[in-house]
Motif scaffolding. Structure first.
Motif, mmCIF file in Angstrom:
data_model
loop_
_atom_site.group_PDB
_atom_site.id
_atom_site.type_symbol
_atom_site.label_atom_id
_atom_site.label_comp_id
_atom_site.label_asym_id
_atom_site.label_seq_id
_atom_site.Cartn_x
_atom_site.Cartn_y
_atom_site.Cartn_z
ATOM 1 N N PRO A 4 3.117 -4.171 4.527
ATOM 2 C CA PRO A 4 1.769 -4.044 3.960
ATOM 3 C C PRO A 4 1.262 -5.318 3.271
ATOM 4 O O PRO A 4 0.078 -5.638 3.375
ATOM 5 C CB PRO A 4 1.904 -2.903 2.955
ATOM 6 N N LEU A 5 2.138 -6.045 2.625
ATOM 7 C CA LEU A 5 1.718 -7.263 1.936
ATOM 8 C C LEU A 5 1.243 -8.320 2.928
ATOM 9 O O LEU A 5 0.217 -8.971 2.716
ATOM 10 C CB LEU A 5 2.866 -7.811 1.090
ATOM 11 N N VAL A 6 1.943 -8.458 4.055
ATOM 12 C CA VAL A 6 1.574 -9.429 5.081
ATOM 13 C C VAL A 6 0.254 -9.027 5.742
ATOM 14 O O VAL A 6 -0.650 -9.854 5.913
ATOM 15 C CB VAL A 6 2.696 -9.567 6.136
ATOM 16 N N VAL A 7 0.131 -7.756 6.084
ATOM 17 C CA VAL A 7 -1.097 -7.268 6.726
ATOM 18 C C VAL A 7 -2.277 -7.396 5.768
ATOM 19 O O VAL A 7 -3.364 -7.820 6.153
ATOM 20 C CB VAL A 7 -0.929 -5.808 7.202
ATOM 21 N N GLY A 8 -2.058 -7.039 4.510
ATOM 22 C CA GLY A 8 -3.125 -7.154 3.518
ATOM 23 C C GLY A 8 -3.629 -8.573 3.355
ATOM 24 O O GLY A 8 -4.836 -8.810 3.342
ATOM 25 N N LYS A 9 -2.699 -9.519 3.259
ATOM 26 C CA LYS A 9 -3.098 -10.927 3.128
ATOM 27 C C LYS A 9 -3.891 -11.385 4.355
ATOM 28 O O LYS A 9 -4.874 -12.099 4.242
ATOM 29 C CB LYS A 9 -1.874 -11.827 2.947
ATOM 30 N N PHE A 10 -3.457 -10.957 5.530
ATOM 31 C CA PHE A 10 -4.152 -11.307 6.769
ATOM 32 C C PHE A 10 -5.578 -10.748 6.776
ATOM 33 O O PHE A 10 -6.510 -11.408 7.226
ATOM 34 C CB PHE A 10 -3.371 -10.775 7.977
ATOM 35 N N CYS A 11 -5.734 -9.544 6.273
ATOM 36 C CA CYS A 11 -7.034 -8.865 6.324
ATOM 37 C C CYS A 11 -7.999 -9.283 5.219
ATOM 38 O O CYS A 11 -9.204 -9.045 5.348
ATOM 39 C CB CYS A 11 -6.833 -7.353 6.247
ATOM 40 N N GLU A 12 -7.523 -9.853 4.153
ATOM 41 C CA GLU A 12 -8.372 -10.129 2.990
ATOM 42 C C GLU A 12 -9.686 -10.827 3.334
ATOM 43 O O GLU A 12 -10.746 -10.388 2.918
ATOM 44 C CB GLU A 12 -7.615 -10.943 1.949
ATOM 45 N N ALA A 13 -9.642 -11.905 4.084
ATOM 46 C CA ALA A 13 -10.856 -12.653 4.411
ATOM 47 C C ALA A 13 -11.651 -11.996 5.531
ATOM 48 O O ALA A 13 -12.864 -12.178 5.621
ATOM 49 C CB ALA A 13 -10.510 -14.086 4.811
ATOM 50 N N ARG A 14 -10.974 -11.223 6.375
ATOM 51 C CA ARG A 14 -11.627 -10.615 7.529
ATOM 52 C C ARG A 14 -12.308 -9.294 7.189
ATOM 53 O O ARG A 14 -13.426 -9.045 7.578
ATOM 54 C CB ARG A 14 -10.608 -10.416 8.641
ATOM 55 N N ASP A 15 -11.573 -8.442 6.475
ATOM 56 C CA ASP A 15 -12.101 -7.135 6.109
ATOM 57 C C ASP A 15 -11.392 -6.648 4.849
ATOM 58 O O ASP A 15 -10.285 -6.107 4.930
ATOM 59 C CB ASP A 15 -11.894 -6.141 7.256
ATOM 60 N N TYR A 17 -11.709 -4.121 3.042
ATOM 61 C CA TYR A 17 -11.352 -2.699 3.011
ATOM 62 C C TYR A 17 -10.030 -2.452 3.731
ATOM 63 O O TYR A 17 -9.212 -1.645 3.274
ATOM 64 C CB TYR A 17 -12.465 -1.830 3.609
ATOM 65 N N LEU A 18 -9.797 -3.142 4.840
ATOM 66 C CA LEU A 18 -8.512 -3.005 5.533
ATOM 67 C C LEU A 18 -7.378 -3.552 4.673
ATOM 68 O O LEU A 18 -6.269 -2.995 4.657
ATOM 69 C CB LEU A 18 -8.549 -3.711 6.887
ATOM 70 N N ALA A 19 -7.649 -4.631 3.951
ATOM 71 C CA ALA A 19 -6.648 -5.160 3.025
ATOM 72 C C ALA A 19 -6.340 -4.123 1.951
ATOM 73 O O ALA A 19 -5.172 -3.894 1.603
ATOM 74 C CB ALA A 19 -7.143 -6.455 2.394
ATOM 75 N N TYR A 20 -7.372 -3.471 1.436
ATOM 76 C CA TYR A 20 -7.185 -2.411 0.441
ATOM 77 C C TYR A 20 -6.282 -1.307 0.990
ATOM 78 O O TYR A 20 -5.350 -0.859 0.311
ATOM 79 C CB TYR A 20 -8.546 -1.839 0.020
ATOM 80 N N ILE A 21 -6.528 -0.881 2.211
ATOM 81 C CA ILE A 21 -5.722 0.182 2.819
ATOM 82 C C ILE A 21 -4.262 -0.250 2.930
ATOM 83 O O ILE A 21 -3.349 0.510 2.583
ATOM 84 C CB ILE A 21 -6.286 0.576 4.200
ATOM 85 N N ALA A 22 -4.031 -1.465 3.417
ATOM 86 C CA ALA A 22 -2.659 -1.961 3.556
ATOM 87 C C ALA A 22 -1.974 -2.034 2.189
ATOM 88 O O ALA A 22 -0.830 -1.586 2.035
ATOM 89 C CB ALA A 22 -2.658 -3.326 4.232
ATOM 90 N N TYR A 23 -2.660 -2.578 1.204
ATOM 91 C CA TYR A 23 -2.076 -2.695 -0.130
ATOM 92 C C TYR A 23 -1.802 -1.322 -0.744
ATOM 93 O O TYR A 23 -0.781 -1.118 -1.397
ATOM 94 C CB TYR A 23 -2.971 -3.514 -1.048
ATOM 95 N N ALA A 24 -2.699 -0.385 -0.539
ATOM 96 C CA ALA A 24 -2.504 0.963 -1.079
ATOM 97 C C ALA A 24 -1.295 1.632 -0.440
ATOM 98 O O ALA A 24 -0.492 2.273 -1.137
ATOM 99 C CB ALA A 24 -3.761 1.800 -0.875
ATOM 100 N N LYS A 25 -1.153 1.503 0.866
ATOM 101 C CA LYS A 25 -0.010 2.113 1.561
ATOM 102 C C LYS A 25 1.307 1.522 1.086
ATOM 103 O O LYS A 25 2.310 2.222 1.021
ATOM 104 C CB LYS A 25 -0.149 1.923 3.062
ATOM 105 N N GLY A 26 1.310 0.228 0.773
ATOM 106 C CA GLY A 26 2.538 -0.438 0.348
ATOM 107 C C GLY A 26 2.737 -0.489 -1.150
ATOM 108 O O GLY A 26 3.686 -1.091 -1.634
ATOM 109 N N PHE A 27 1.836 0.128 -1.911
ATOM 110 C CA PHE A 27 1.870 0.102 -3.370
ATOM 111 C C PHE A 27 1.926 -1.334 -3.902
ATOM 112 O O PHE A 27 2.668 -1.641 -4.838
ATOM 113 C CB PHE A 27 3.045 0.923 -3.913
ATOM 114 N N CYS A 28 1.125 -2.201 -3.297
ATOM 115 C CA CYS A 28 1.002 -3.600 -3.731
ATOM 116 C C CYS A 28 -0.069 -3.661 -4.814
ATOM 117 O O CYS A 28 -1.210 -4.062 -4.574
ATOM 118 C CB CYS A 28 0.644 -4.495 -2.538
ATOM 119 N N ASP A 29 0.296 -3.221 -5.999
ATOM 120 C CA ASP A 29 -0.667 -3.023 -7.082
ATOM 121 C C ASP A 29 -1.450 -4.279 -7.454
ATOM 122 O O ASP A 29 -2.678 -4.235 -7.559
ATOM 123 C CB ASP A 29 0.047 -2.483 -8.324
#
Length: 98
Positions: A4-15, A17-29
């Motif tokens: 989730p941390l890798v996917v979230g970082k990838f998504c941050e600039a692109r979308d 909301y997708l970064a939020y979903i990845a971080y939430a699933k991985g509990f990356c507070d």
């Protein structure tokens, strides 16, 4: 399985909301709080904090000098008290998850 941390970082600039979903699933507070603050996603941040129920997270986001505190408090109030009020009068006919 993905990280989730890798996917979230990838998504941050692109979308964000997708970064939020990845971080939430991985509990990356930390990352979730950062992305939601930076993108004014206070509704999503409020939802996450209410579900997690971690006092340390609440203490982190509600520090008195936080520039995002008011927006977050407004969203938490709208989500929780609004749903409680409506549930009382509508007897469960509305889903308060949105």
């Amino acid at each position: 399985m993905y990280e989730p941390l890798v996917v979230g970082k990838f998504c941050e600039a692109r979308d964000p909301y997708l970064a939020y979903i990845a971080y939430a699933k991985g509990f990356c507070d930390e990352e979730l709080i950062s992305i939601t603050n930076e993108n004014s996603m206070f509704k999503q941040q409020a939802r996450y904090l209410v579900k997690r129920r971690v006092p340390e997270l609440w203490a982190q986001v509600l520090v008195p000098d936080s520039m995002y505190r008011r927006q977050l408090v407004d969203q938490v109030s709208l989500r929780t008290f609004g749903c409680l009020y409506e549930a009382k009068y509508l007897a469960g006919s509305r889903n308060c998850r949105s």
